[in-house]
Design a protein around this motif. Structure first.
Motif, PDB file in Angstrom:
ATOM      1  N   ILE A 192      33.953  38.369  40.800  1.00  0.00           N
ATOM      2  CA  ILE A 192      34.403  39.680  41.264  1.00  0.00           C
ATOM      3  C   ILE A 192      33.325  40.699  40.924  1.00  0.00           C
ATOM      4  O   ILE A 192      32.976  40.887  39.752  1.00  0.00           O
ATOM      5  N   ILE A 193      32.794  41.351  41.946  1.00  0.00           N
ATOM      6  CA  ILE A 193      31.741  42.339  41.749  1.00  0.00           C
ATOM      7  C   ILE A 193      32.242  43.670  42.292  1.00  0.00           C
ATOM      8  O   ILE A 193      32.727  43.758  43.425  1.00  0.00           O
ATOM      9  N   SER A 194      32.104  44.710  41.470  1.00  0.00           N
ATOM     10  CA  SER A 194      32.650  46.019  41.814  1.00  0.00           C
ATOM     11  C   SER A 194      31.585  47.091  41.673  1.00  0.00           C
ATOM     12  O   SER A 194      30.727  47.024  40.789  1.00  0.00           O
ATOM     13  N   THR A 195      31.665  48.097  42.547  1.00  0.00           N
ATOM     14  CA  THR A 195      30.831  49.296  42.392  1.00  0.00           C
ATOM     15  C   THR A 195      31.604  50.401  41.686  1.00  0.00           C
ATOM     16  O   THR A 195      31.063  51.461  41.414  1.00  0.00           O
ATOM     17  N   GLY A 196      32.873  50.165  41.399  1.00  0.00           N
ATOM     18  CA  GLY A 196      33.769  51.202  40.915  1.00  0.00           C
ATOM     19  C   GLY A 196      34.530  51.849  42.055  1.00  0.00           C
ATOM     20  O   GLY A 196      35.533  52.527  41.835  1.00  0.00           O
ATOM     21  N   THR A 197      34.064  51.626  43.281  1.00  0.00           N
ATOM     22  CA  THR A 197      34.719  52.133  44.486  1.00  0.00           C
ATOM     23  C   THR A 197      35.221  50.998  45.351  1.00  0.00           C
ATOM     24  O   THR A 197      36.304  51.067  45.939  1.00  0.00           O
ATOM     25  N   VAL A 198      34.420  49.920  45.410  1.00  0.00           N
ATOM     26  CA  VAL A 198      34.722  48.737  46.218  1.00  0.00           C
ATOM     27  C   VAL A 198      34.559  47.504  45.347  1.00  0.00           C
ATOM     28  O   VAL A 198      33.608  47.415  44.561  1.00  0.00           O
ATOM     29  N   ALA A 199      35.469  46.561  45.484  1.00  0.00           N
ATOM     30  CA  ALA A 199      35.356  45.295  44.769  1.00  0.00           C
ATOM     31  C   ALA A 199      35.405  44.153  45.778  1.00  0.00           C
ATOM     32  O   ALA A 199      36.295  44.118  46.645  1.00  0.00           O
ATOM     33  N   ARG A 200      34.451  43.232  45.666  1.00  0.00           N
ATOM     34  CA  ARG A 200      34.415  42.064  46.544  1.00  0.00           C
ATOM     35  C   ARG A 200      34.549  40.809  45.683  1.00  0.00           C
ATOM     36  O   ARG A 200      33.914  40.704  44.628  1.00  0.00           O
ATOM     37  N   THR A 201      35.364  39.885  46.153  1.00  0.00           N
ATOM     38  CA  THR A 201      35.648  38.665  45.396  1.00  0.00           C
ATOM     39  C   THR A 201      35.156  37.455  46.169  1.00  0.00           C
ATOM     40  O   THR A 201      35.434  37.311  47.366  1.00  0.00           O
ATOM     41  N   TRP A 202      34.421  36.585  45.460  1.00  0.00           N
ATOM     42  CA  TRP A 202      33.976  35.308  46.019  1.00  0.00           C
ATOM     43  C   TRP A 202      34.649  34.165  45.263  1.00  0.00           C
ATOM     44  O   TRP A 202      34.848  34.243  44.053  1.00  0.00           O
ATOM     45  N   ARG A 203      34.985  33.117  45.989  1.00  0.00           N
ATOM     46  CA  ARG A 203      35.521  31.902  45.374  1.00  0.00           C
ATOM     47  C   ARG A 203      34.456  30.815  45.428  1.00  0.00           C
ATOM     48  O   ARG A 203      33.788  30.639  46.449  1.00  0.00           O
ATOM     49  N   TRP A 204      34.308  30.104  44.319  1.00  0.00           N
ATOM     50  CA  TRP A 204      33.415  28.948  44.326  1.00  0.00           C
ATOM     51  C   TRP A 204      34.154  27.762  44.929  1.00  0.00           C
ATOM     52  O   TRP A 204      35.249  27.400  44.504  1.00  0.00           O
ATOM     53  N   SER A 205      33.562  27.179  45.981  1.00  0.00           N
ATOM     54  CA  SER A 205      34.094  25.953  46.562  1.00  0.00           C
ATOM     55  C   SER A 205      33.082  24.846  46.310  1.00  0.00           C
ATOM     56  O   SER A 205      32.045  25.066  45.683  1.00  0.00           O
ATOM     57  N   ASP A 206      33.351  23.703  46.842  1.00  0.00           N
ATOM     58  CA  ASP A 206      32.378  22.624  46.664  1.00  0.00           C
ATOM     59  C   ASP A 206      31.200  22.769  47.614  1.00  0.00           C
ATOM     60  O   ASP A 206      30.271  21.968  47.591  1.00  0.00           O
ATOM     61  N   LYS A 207      31.193  23.829  48.465  1.00  0.00           N
ATOM     62  CA  LYS A 207      30.104  24.059  49.419  1.00  0.00           C
ATOM     63  C   LYS A 207      29.267  25.286  49.054  1.00  0.00           C
ATOM     64  O   LYS A 207      28.195  25.471  49.622  1.00  0.00           O
ATOM     65  N   GLY A 208      29.752  26.132  48.183  1.00  0.00           N
ATOM     66  CA  GLY A 208      29.044  27.357  47.835  1.00  0.00           C
ATOM     67  C   GLY A 208      30.015  28.469  47.487  1.00  0.00           C
ATOM     68  O   GLY A 208      31.135  28.211  47.023  1.00  0.00           O
ATOM     69  N   LEU A 209      29.617  29.724  47.719  1.00  0.00           N
ATOM     70  CA  LEU A 209      30.463  30.880  47.468  1.00  0.00           C
ATOM     71  C   LEU A 209      30.993  31.420  48.784  1.00  0.00           C
ATOM     72  O   LEU A 209      30.231  31.617  49.736  1.00  0.00           O
ATOM     73  N   VAL A 210      32.284  31.695  48.845  1.00  0.00           N
ATOM     74  CA  VAL A 210      32.893  32.237  50.047  1.00  0.00           C
ATOM     75  C   VAL A 210      33.717  33.461  49.679  1.00  0.00           C
ATOM     76  O   VAL A 210      34.437  33.480  48.670  1.00  0.00           O
ATOM     77  N   THR A 211      33.593  34.517  50.472  1.00  0.00           N
ATOM     78  CA  THR A 211      34.345  35.749  50.227  1.00  0.00           C
ATOM     79  C   THR A 211      35.833  35.531  50.481  1.00  0.00           C
ATOM     80  O   THR A 211      36.223  34.985  51.517  1.00  0.00           O
ATOM     81  N   VAL A 212      36.657  35.967  49.527  1.00  0.00           N
ATOM     82  CA  VAL A 212      38.111  35.859  49.686  1.00  0.00           C
ATOM     83  C   VAL A 212      38.809  37.198  49.447  1.00  0.00           C
ATOM     84  O   VAL A 212      40.025  37.292  49.632  1.00  0.00           O
ATOM     85  N   GLY A 213      38.049  38.229  49.053  1.00  0.00           N
ATOM     86  CA  GLY A 213      38.676  39.525  48.806  1.00  0.00           C
ATOM     87  C   GLY A 213      37.705  40.666  48.992  1.00  0.00           C
ATOM     88  O   GLY A 213      36.516  40.541  48.684  1.00  0.00           O
ATOM     89  N   LEU A 214      38.224  41.786  49.509  1.00  0.00           N
ATOM     90  CA  LEU A 214      37.448  43.011  49.637  1.00  0.00           C
ATOM     91  C   LEU A 214      38.429  44.163  49.480  1.00  0.00           C
ATOM     92  O   LEU A 214      39.259  44.409  50.359  1.00  0.00           O
ATOM     93  N   LYS A 215      38.350  44.852  48.353  1.00  0.00           N
ATOM     94  CA  LYS A 215      39.376  45.841  48.009  1.00  0.00           C
ATOM     95  C   LYS A 215      38.787  47.240  47.881  1.00  0.00           C
ATOM     96  O   LYS A 215      37.724  47.445  47.293  1.00  0.00           O
ATOM     97  N   ASP A 216      39.501  48.195  48.450  1.00  0.00           N
ATOM     98  CA  ASP A 216      39.244  49.609  48.229  1.00  0.00           C
ATOM     99  C   ASP A 216      39.901  49.965  46.906  1.00  0.00           C
ATOM    100  O   ASP A 216      41.138  49.989  46.796  1.00  0.00           O
TER     101      ASP A 216
END
Length: 841
Positions: A34-58
């Protein structure tokens, strides 16, 4: 690139990570990052293929854009790399504070290094989180773990005929290449040591009575010849085959290895068409014919070989292949529903050298419905609650796809950004090589939110330094009617004289354009022999000594011109250490692959670091070659937007309202403090091709005050009265330009048409104030007009100060945030400061 390795074990949880920088943070929990700027947070899930986005929150509203789970396993894909879809291995995950060696705003940088063993690749996935920013930036860097992949093959550098403005015909013209306007082709990779000829076959297939001509020009389009005069096209195949047109390609039109071939229809003819274009090279080399649709019918001239050609079938297959490639090479992905949301696309045209007409805007804005959008640099999904913007950080333009800049794809899975900008042949084992970056930005549904969000992120990514980057500049190239005349203006005697006029009119910098590096007799920009990029002794007998002395006496700043792919970093440093220039304008770029793109960026980065970031790069993006575009490379400086001249060539003659329109369109999604906005002297502009003479010189200067004013007008040519008025306006501007520079500039009013009320608004949210330039154009009949201002609520009281006259008054905004303005005569302008005093009562 496949390697036979056992599948790695997928970690059940990610390594522990909890790093913060200001409002930005990076954390792991179980298998999520989970990486956040304090304004936007984006979430990646680790799969067996790499990182895939599963969340994008205001984080302000709590809104989650990724409302459902995704079937995807990795944000990046590339069907050209076999095995990339196989299992992946997380090699490392780190986070640190960074500013990219001083080239961007300080941010939290998160780096995930991921092995793809079945593909023989290592991917370095880099995420930048600027504290408080409305989005995040992601970028792939790729390296092979197998030796011997190497760079692109030499066949990519063979002579070629490339379409610039051309499409396969339809109906009766299906076997032809056509265009609604003129046809334009690039003849590239031409060896200056060899002779070349071009040949065309054309036919009036639909019996429209077509009359066409052919022009050859250099890359800039500033020098050219008529290769074929107006000619009635043959109406039968037999007549076409017996009368091909073949002509020489002069070496002085291709000093950079590129020549433009333009087929022009007569004014009475609708569109242009051609059957076949052939390129012949002196000697016996035969290349470039492997992918033709049909064999050429032209006779090869004696002593020459056919090295490249193009017809409709070949062009059609090339476009189809490129389209398929662009769709799949994904660099970014967000699993956001596109159903029920408007899709808004934006992109900019380059080639301002030829886009100087009412029908050639620089901005394309559209609501789109198709699932694949290939021309845009910005794609927005919007509903009643807000929007999500995805931006390509690349050199894509609407009319120039560049190097694998891909497309945006909207489908049931979500929104994708494609185009690696890196071929499989260029992936090496010696170092990581970059792919095009992607921005994902979110914003609310308030007025102006879309443009402000993109500009806010853009400024974090491409910051400015007012102490270094804030100036007005004069370009010596501005009045020459031929390349040689332009070079003459860069000779020492002319530069020393012009420096006096620059200082007297209150301008800050003189840019010494093309001509300083060659002799007074030179027919090209190329330095003589092995002298390199140093002032030519016949042009500057004492080197830079006299120019430096005069610069110091007058308190001026200096800039210098160079060629992007020819002027080396050692030459740039040599001149900087002696001349102390604060801007280098780099021209003539034509970058055909990632290796060439990277070479230019590596060179300028090295130069700027060695110069202590005290000299910036000004990118020349005036042509339709694959140069820099609008959303790339501005961390190194700013952009020279357009050439506009008083007399020749006709296609760049200055027309005030067209220049104003282009600045106005540019201001929608670009920060104007990164753009040099062109000014010409209306007193000397050709009256047959422009109404510039009906405008005051100071009006023309005012059109550029919200960006970086660039005078292609040579100061010595201004009348005494015009010079005095310009000096007075620049003195006022200097008192306020730092505040304008720090604000965000937006277009206001109507789009310029030569009959509009229009202008610009600089906005500083912290002080609720800013600046306005308001224009009543020449053909507008209304002496008074109400213009809606940005960020002004209905009923707000607005204090206005006329910066030229000193008068002040307060008005109340109407129900649309509109404020009334008065300009009794046209054309005229107002330069104002405003302050919002109170909200609606």
């Amino acid at each position: 690139m496949r390697k036979n390795k056992p599948k790695p074990k997928t970690p059940i949880t990610l390594p522990a990570l909890d790093v913060r920088f200001a409002a930005a943070s990076a954390q792991t929990t179980a298998n999520e990052l989970i990486i956040s700027t304090g304004t936007v947070a984006r979430t990646w899930r680790w799969s067996d293929k790499g990182l895939v986005t599963v969340g994008l929150k205001d984080q302000g509203t709590g809104r989650e854009w990724c409302e459902a789970d995704t079937a995807e396993h990795c944000d990046w894909t590339n069907p050209d790399v076999r095995g990339l879809e196989g299992n992946a291995e997380l090699l490392s995950l780190t986070a640190r504070e960074s500013d990219d060696e001083g080239f961007t705003t300080r941010h939290l940088e998160v780096v995930a290094e991921i092995g793809h063993p079945e593909a023989g690749l290592v991917v370095r996935y880099i995420i930048w989180a600027y504290p408080g920013a409305p989005g995040l930036r992601t970028q792939l860097w790729v390296k092979s773990d197998t030796a011997g992949v190497g760079a692109a093959g030499a066949d990519e550098m063979r002579p070629a005929v490339k379409p610039v403005r051309a499409t396969p015909g339809e109906g009766a013209n299906a076997e032809l290449i056509g265009s609604h306007y003129e046809l334009k082709f690039k003849l590239e990779n031409l060896d200056p040591r060899r002779g070349y000829m071009a040949g065309i076959h054309w036919i009036d297939a639909d019996g429209a009575g077509r009359v066409q001509s052919v022009e050859l020009t250099n890359t800039d389009g500033e020098a050219g010849i008529e290769a074929v005069p107006d000619t009635s096209l043959p109406v039968t195949e037999e007549a076409m085959r017996t009368a091909p047109w073949q002509f020489d390609i002069p070496v002085d039109l291709r000093p950079d290895g590129v020549c433009m071939l333009v087929i022009k229809p007569s004014p009475e003819t609708s569109g242009a068409y051609v059957k076949d274009i052939c390129l012949f090279e002196e000697g016996d080399r035969k290349t470039g014919e492997d992918d033709r649709d049909t064999p050429p019918v032209q006779t090869v001239p004696a002593g020459f070989s056919l090295v490249a050609s193009l017809n409709a079938g070949t062009l059609r297959r090339q476009l189809e292949a490129q389209s398929g490639q662009r769709v799949e090479r994904r660099v970014d992905f967000v699993p956001v529903s596109t159903t029920g949301r408007q899709r808004f696309a934006a992109g900019y045209y380059n080639d301002t050298q030829n886009r100087n007409k009412p029908e050639t805007p620089v901005l394309r804005l559209e609501f789109v419905t198709e699932p694949v959008i290939e021309w845009a640099s910005v794609l927005c999904l919007e509903d009643t609650e807000g929007g999500l913007a995805m931006v390509k950080e690349s050199h894509k333009c609407v009319n120039q796809t560049g190097v694998d800049t891909g497309c945006f794809r909207c489908d049931s899975g979500g929104l994708s950004n494609t185009g690696w900008g890196l071929s499989t042949e260029e992936i090496g084992s010696d170092r990581f090589r970059w792919c095009w970056a992607s921005w994902v930005i979110i914003y609310d549904n308030s007025p102006n939110a879309r443009e402000l969000a993109v500009k806010t992120f853009d400024r974090a990514r491409f910051p400015v330094r007012a102490d270094r980057d804030l100036w007005s500049v004069v370009c010596t190239w501005g009045h020459g009617t031929t390349p040689r005349e332009g070079r003459n203006a860069a000779m020492e005697t002319e530069v020393l004289t012009e420096m006096e006029h620059v200082a007297n009119l209150g301008m800050d910098m003189l840019l010494i354009d093309d001509g300083w590096q060659v002799s007074p007799e030179a027919a090209s920009w190329q330095p003589d022999g092995d002298r390199g990029w140093k002032p030519h002794p016949a042009t500057y007998p004492d080197g830079w000594r006299r120019v430096i002395e005069r610069k110091d006496e007058l308190g001026l700043r200096l800039g210098l011109w160079g060629v992007a792919q020819d002027t080396g970093s050692a030459d740039l440093l040599w001149n900087w250490r002696r001349l102390g220039m604060e801007q280098v304008k780099l021209d003539f770029a034509d970058m055909k692959n990632q290796s060439e793109l990277d070479a230019v960026m590596t060179k300028v980065r090295r130069f700027m670091i060695e110069s202590g970031h005290r000299c910036i790069i000004s990118w020349d993006t005036t042509e339709n070659a694959a140069r820099y575009g609008y959303f790339w490379a501005r961390e190194y400086g700013n952009v020279h937007f357009m050439n506009r001249k008083p007399q020749k060539p006709e296609r760049v003659i200055y027309v005030p309202w067209l220049a104003l329109r282009d600045f106005w369109q540019l201001a929608h999604f670009q920060n104007l403090n990164k753009w040099q906005l062109t000014i010409q002297n209306p007193e000397v502009v050709n009256r047959e091709h422009s109404d510039a003479w009906r405008h005051s010189a100071v009006y023309c200067v005012a059109t550029a005050l919200m960006g970086i004013p660039e005078f292609m007008a040579i100061p010595r040519h201004y009348s005494d009265q015009a010079g005095a008025e310009i000096r007075e306006l620049l003195e006022i501007h200097k008192k306020h330009r730092r505040a304008i520079f720090d604000g965000y500039v937006f277009p206001i009013g109507e789009e310029p048409t030569n009959a509009s009320w229009t202008g610009f608004q600089s906005w500083d949210a912290s002080s609720k104030s800013g600046f306005l330039t308001v224009f009543r154009e020449r053909l507008n009949p209304e002496p008074e007009k109400t213009l809606a201002l940005r960020f002004v609520d209905p009923g707000t009281t607005v204090s206005l100060t006329d910066l030229r006259g000193g008068t002040k008054h307060t008005v109340r905004a109407d129900e649309h945030g509109g404020v009334g303005f008065s300009l009794p005569v046209a054309p005229d302008f107002a330069f104002l400061h405003y302050h919002l005093n109170s909200s609606r009562l």
